[in-house]
Design a protein around this motif. Structure first.
Motif, PDB file in Angstrom:
ATOM      1  N   ALA A  27      -7.297  -8.775   9.486  1.00  0.00           N
ATOM      2  CA  ALA A  27      -7.724  -7.730   8.547  1.00  0.00           C
ATOM      3  C   ALA A  27      -6.821  -6.508   8.612  1.00  0.00           C
ATOM      4  N   SER A  28      -5.993  -6.470   9.637  1.00  0.00           N
ATOM      5  CA  SER A  28      -5.124  -5.311   9.792  1.00  0.00           C
ATOM      6  C   SER A  28      -3.976  -5.325   8.785  1.00  0.00           C
ATOM      7  N   VAL A  30      -3.745  -7.454   5.434  1.00  0.00           N
ATOM      8  CA  VAL A  30      -4.060  -8.445   4.392  1.00  0.00           C
ATOM      9  C   VAL A  30      -3.160  -8.176   3.194  1.00  0.00           C
TER      10      VAL A  30
ATOM     11  N   ARG B  83      -2.297   0.344  16.577  1.00  0.00           N
ATOM     12  CA  ARG B  83      -2.903   0.033  15.283  1.00  0.00           C
ATOM     13  C   ARG B  83      -4.276  -0.619  15.466  1.00  0.00           C
ATOM     14  N   TYR B  84      -4.364  -1.592  16.355  1.00  0.00           N
ATOM     15  CA  TYR B  84      -5.648  -2.288  16.517  1.00  0.00           C
ATOM     16  C   TYR B  84      -6.705  -1.347  17.096  1.00  0.00           C
ATOM     17  N   ASP B  87      -8.076   0.557  14.202  1.00  0.00           N
ATOM     18  CA  ASP B  87      -9.024  -0.278  13.452  1.00  0.00           C
ATOM     19  C   ASP B  87     -10.352  -0.382  14.210  1.00  0.00           C
ATOM     20  N   ALA B  88     -10.225  -0.611  15.513  1.00  0.00           N
ATOM     21  CA  ALA B  88     -11.435  -0.777  16.328  1.00  0.00           C
ATOM     22  C   ALA B  88     -12.250   0.513  16.355  1.00  0.00           C
ATOM     23  N   ALA B 219      -8.777  -6.608  25.826  1.00  0.00           N
ATOM     24  CA  ALA B 219      -8.917  -7.450  24.626  1.00  0.00           C
ATOM     25  C   ALA B 219      -7.972  -6.969  23.526  1.00  0.00           C
ATOM     26  N   LEU B 220      -7.910  -5.664  23.322  1.00  0.00           N
ATOM     27  CA  LEU B 220      -7.010  -5.137  22.280  1.00  0.00           C
ATOM     28  C   LEU B 220      -5.549  -5.388  22.655  1.00  0.00           C
ATOM     29  N   ALA B 223      -4.729  -8.977  21.944  1.00  0.00           N
ATOM     30  CA  ALA B 223      -4.546  -9.147  20.495  1.00  0.00           C
ATOM     31  C   ALA B 223      -3.187  -8.614  20.067  1.00  0.00           C
ATOM     32  N   TRP B 227      -0.974 -11.370  18.499  1.00  0.00           N
ATOM     33  CA  TRP B 227      -0.807 -11.185  17.049  1.00  0.00           C
ATOM     34  C   TRP B 227      -0.204  -9.803  16.782  1.00  0.00           C
ATOM     35  N   PRO B 230       2.331  -6.740  11.903  1.00  0.00           N
ATOM     36  CA  PRO B 230       3.585  -6.929  11.157  1.00  0.00           C
ATOM     37  C   PRO B 230       4.106  -5.607  10.597  1.00  0.00           C
ATOM     38  N   PRO B 245       1.043  -5.515   2.463  1.00  0.00           N
ATOM     39  CA  PRO B 245      -0.073  -5.677   3.406  1.00  0.00           C
ATOM     40  C   PRO B 245      -0.964  -4.441   3.346  1.00  0.00           C
ATOM     41  N   ASN B 247      -4.316  -2.525   5.319  1.00  0.00           N
ATOM     42  CA  ASN B 247      -5.218  -2.490   6.463  1.00  0.00           C
ATOM     43  C   ASN B 247      -6.644  -2.329   5.953  1.00  0.00           C
TER      44      ASN B 247
END
Lengths: 215, 525
Positions: A27-28, A30, B83-84, B87-88, B219-220, B223, B227, B230, B245, B247
């Motif tokens: 989802a980061s 899409v 970045r993650y 989002d989190a 965990a982050l 990830a 992953w 990009p 892309p 977010n």
């Protein structure tokens, strides 16, 4: 104590966490559509000072002397900033027809133009006209040049300075009429930019390396 | 309409909690910890952001981020982690807000927390947007163009911001400087917002348990390594990107916004913001019954200063008395009181508490209903144990305990239970008393399980009297989705109690006697 249930629970927790993280990563970023796959654009963008349309009048000696010494201006001008009509045609079809005026409440600040028109890729004839809407004589633009008395005393050299300043403002303003008539190949996804070159006082095309001018 | 939707929100949340409890166990349920998990992600953002700031170049934004991304050992995963984590943060903050809304913890004394939380979330979103623009790839350009389009509709700037991205000249460094300035400056405001958010709490819990904190970070990080985020193509003002892309956590609105006129977008944003700000008014309820604020009986208050210490909301202060007694007297501020009832459990003389839930009310209820039931049960082969549980506890668990023969009694919070009520139940004939509290991080009263344990087993005022056999008293946790755990805890307790010699039933003794006597004497301290 580690039991089979504990192990199963740990495995499930790890799996759920991994799935959640994968969803977070997916989802980061899409990929979503933005512009059409087979489009191009003609973009107009420039900033310029509008011309000043003024009626200037040289004051008589009596009028000047009636004023306080530090307010003795021999030429008084009253007027407004010019407005402009923009017409954009692509292959003869009128895409844009609008009035452009200066910024600010009195519209005497620089005018900023930013327009974009969708164009199909291919060779296209672009006709652009940017012209002043008000009719004005050269005198009304430059102001009154006649000065009844010679530059003496506190007025020494002032007429020349005023003329120089008016000339600078005239040169800084956009010309009364700008045109562009050319054919250009629009590649898919390409943006062709038309902008005002203040040094050459004309409209110019700016394209990326993928495009080419048709001779 | 709002009330009906909230009625739907609560079971939905309970179901989600139950699933999370099954998967992670109530101790590590991240949904219970959504607020503190958001703080952990903020700390991750701060740490990784400091590194990224060192290698970021205003003069060549995309090139510098590209270089960071090419650094496999450090840059790539740190950028991805940054970045993650953002989002989190947004996800955790939204879950936290939804949790508060579903549990109806968004009004009255909690209004400041609700509003400041919304401001913090909004600031976090702006942080995310400015962070994405710093990269200056195709997504950054899309975001910046849309932002400029919206701002250009407002009479703020003399020159349209959108001209920055027209392609006449390269995007000036000043733009990236302002963007970076906001990105760095906003966390300071965010810190103030967080401070406001918890300013009405006593002993605010800012972080999850250490294990969970590190688990979130790990965990982050995993990830980010597995992953990596990009990097899209570099922004090019003279190219129309077919797709970029996006977010979803922070910019889900972008494709819709692009289709709408700016003023419509502003109108929608205003509606959303107003709706958020109006939540405290829309969800407010009459402060009667279970929601009535605590009151103090000055005749019973000994001025011991325990209830102000135990109140999780700093709603109680000690003030001068108006009579001739030499002590202070507690005063409850109804505007700050959330009616959790924890003060009732803290007061040895039972002089404070919400109407209907004070220690004396609890004793009356036990005398009226529990003791007679115990007398009946004492003739049965296996006498009933008494279970006290929170009114918020899952109904299915309560029913299952009743089916096992327990006499289940509800209190508004485990921390509301007065230790004398436990003693009275034992004196009334219960072989044992088990108190089920909510999971500590899910307690609506915030500190109910903590104070309950301290009062029953660690002699915190108002402590369970030494004469009570501690083997007959136990505290458990009742978590949605963990019925097996609830029943297991109860069965273990019942089995242990069954091995003890039967208690002599001492009848309806007045367990308040000691307290009242000491209150009359002028205080317990």
């Amino acid at each position: 104590m580690i039991t089979a249930r504990t192990v199963i629970r740990a495995v499930v927790a790890l799996a759920v966490t991994a799935a959640g993280l994968a969803a977070l990563a997916a989802a980061s970023a899409v990929r979503l559509p933005w512009h059409g796959a087979n489009t191009a654009a003609l973009r107009l963008s420039w900033s310029a000072h509008p011309e000043r349309i003024e009626v200037c009048r040289a004051l008589s000696k009596a009028e000047v002397e009636a004023r306080n010494e530090h307010m003795r201006q021999r030429v008084e001008c009253d007027g407004k900033a010019a407005t402009y009509a923009l017409r954009v045609r692509v292959d003869g079809a009128l895409l844009g027809d609008e009035v452009v005026q200066g910024g600010g409440l009195r519209h005497d600040r620089p005018m900023h133009l930013l327009q974009s028109y969708a164009v199909s890729p291919g060779v296209r004839r672009i006709q652009l006209e940017f012209s002043r809407r008000e009719r004005a004589s050269d005198d009304s633009l430059r102001g009154a040049a006649a000065v009844p008395d010679a530059d003496t005393g506190i007025f020494a050299g002032r007429a020349a300075r005023e003329a120089s300043e008016r000339g600078r403002l005239t040169r800084a303003a956009v010309p009364p009429r700008l045109t562009l008539d050319t054919a250009i190949t629009f590649a898919p996804q390409q943006v062709v930019l038309v902008t005002f070159d203040p040094d050459g006082r004309r409209l110019v095309l700016r394209v990326d390396t993928a495009s080419r001018r048709v001779p | 309409m709002t009330t009906r939707r909230l009625r739907l929100a609560r079971p939905t949340l309970a179901a989600l909690d139950a699933v999370a409890n099954r998967v992670y166990g109530w101790r590590w349920n991240p949904i219970y910890q959504s607020g503190t998990v958001a703080v952990v992600t903020l700390l991750v953002l701060l740490a990784t952001g400091l590194y990224l700031l060192l290698v970021y170049r205003l003069g060549a934004p995309f090139a510098s981020v590209e270089r960071i991304t090419q650094d496999l050992w450090l840059g790539r995963w740190l950028r991805s982690l940054h970045r993650y984590a953002s989002d989190a943060f947004v996800i955790a903050a939204v879950v936290h807000a939804w949790r508060m809304l579903a549990q109806r913890r968004s009004w009255g004394p909690r209004t400041l927390a609700w509003v400041s939380g919304g401001v913090v979330l909004a600031a976090g979103l702006v942080e995310a947007w400015t962070g994405f623009v710093m990269v200056w790839d195709a997504f950054a350009e899309r975001l910046a163009r849309e932002g400029a389009r919206l701002f250009d509709a407002l009479p703020i700037f003399s020159e349209p911001l959108s001209r920055i991205f027209a392609g006449e000249v390269a995007v000036p460094s000043a733009f990236f400087f302002v963007n970076l300035f906001v990105h760095i400056g906003l966390p300071l405001g965010l810190g103030v917002g967080l401070w406001l958010h918890v300013s009405r709490l006593a002993r605010p819990t800012l972080l999850p348990p250490r294990t969970l904190s590190w688990a979130v970070v790990a965990a982050l990080t995993v990830a980010a390594i597995v992953w990596p985020a990009p990097l899209a193509d570099a922004a090019d003002p003279l190219r129309l990107a077919v797709a970029t892309p996006i977010n979803l956590a922070t910019a889900w609105w972008l494709p819709w916004s692009e289709q709408l006129p700016p003023l419509t977008v502003f109108a929608l944003a205003t509606v959303v913001a107003l709706a958020f700000l109006l939540v405290p008014s829309l969800t407010a309820r009459a402060r009667t019954g279970m929601l009535a604020p605590s009151v103090v009986d000055p005749r019973l208050c000994t001025g011991c200063n325990q209830c102000p210490q135990d109140c999780p909301w700093e709603a109680i202060t000690m003030v001068a008395r108006t009579d001739d007694r030499p002590t202070l007297v507690a005063l409850v501020d109804p505007a700050l009181c959330v009616s959790c009832g924890i003060c009732a459990g803290s007061c040895a003389p039972m002089g404070v508490g919400p109407v209907g839930s004070s220690g004396r009310d609890q004793l009356d209820a036990i005398r009226l209903s529990t003791v007679p039931a115990l007398r009946v049960s004492s003739d049965a082969p296996i006498p009933s144990n008494v279970v006290f549980c929170c009114a918020e506890a899952p109904a299915s668990h309560r029913e299952a305990l009743r089916a096992r023969g327990a006499l289940v009694r509800e209190v508004r919070c485990a921390g509301n239970l007065h230790s004398s009520a436990v003693e009275l139940a034992l004196r009334g004939g219960a072989p044992g008393v088990m108190v089920f509290a909510c999971p500590p991080r899910d307690c609506a009263g915030r500190e109910g399980p903590k104070w309950l344990g301290e009062r029953l087993f660690n002699e915190r005022e108002a402590e369970l009297q030494p004469r009570v056999d501690r083997r007959r008293v136990r505290v458990g946790t009742m978590a949605g989705g963990d019925l097996r755990g609830t029943l297991q805890a109860f069965d273990d307790f019942a089995r242990d109690v069954a091995t003890l010699a039967p208690l002599p039933v001492s009848g309806d003794q007045d367990v308040t006697q000691d307290c009242v006597t000491s209150a009359d004497a002028g205080g317990r301290e």
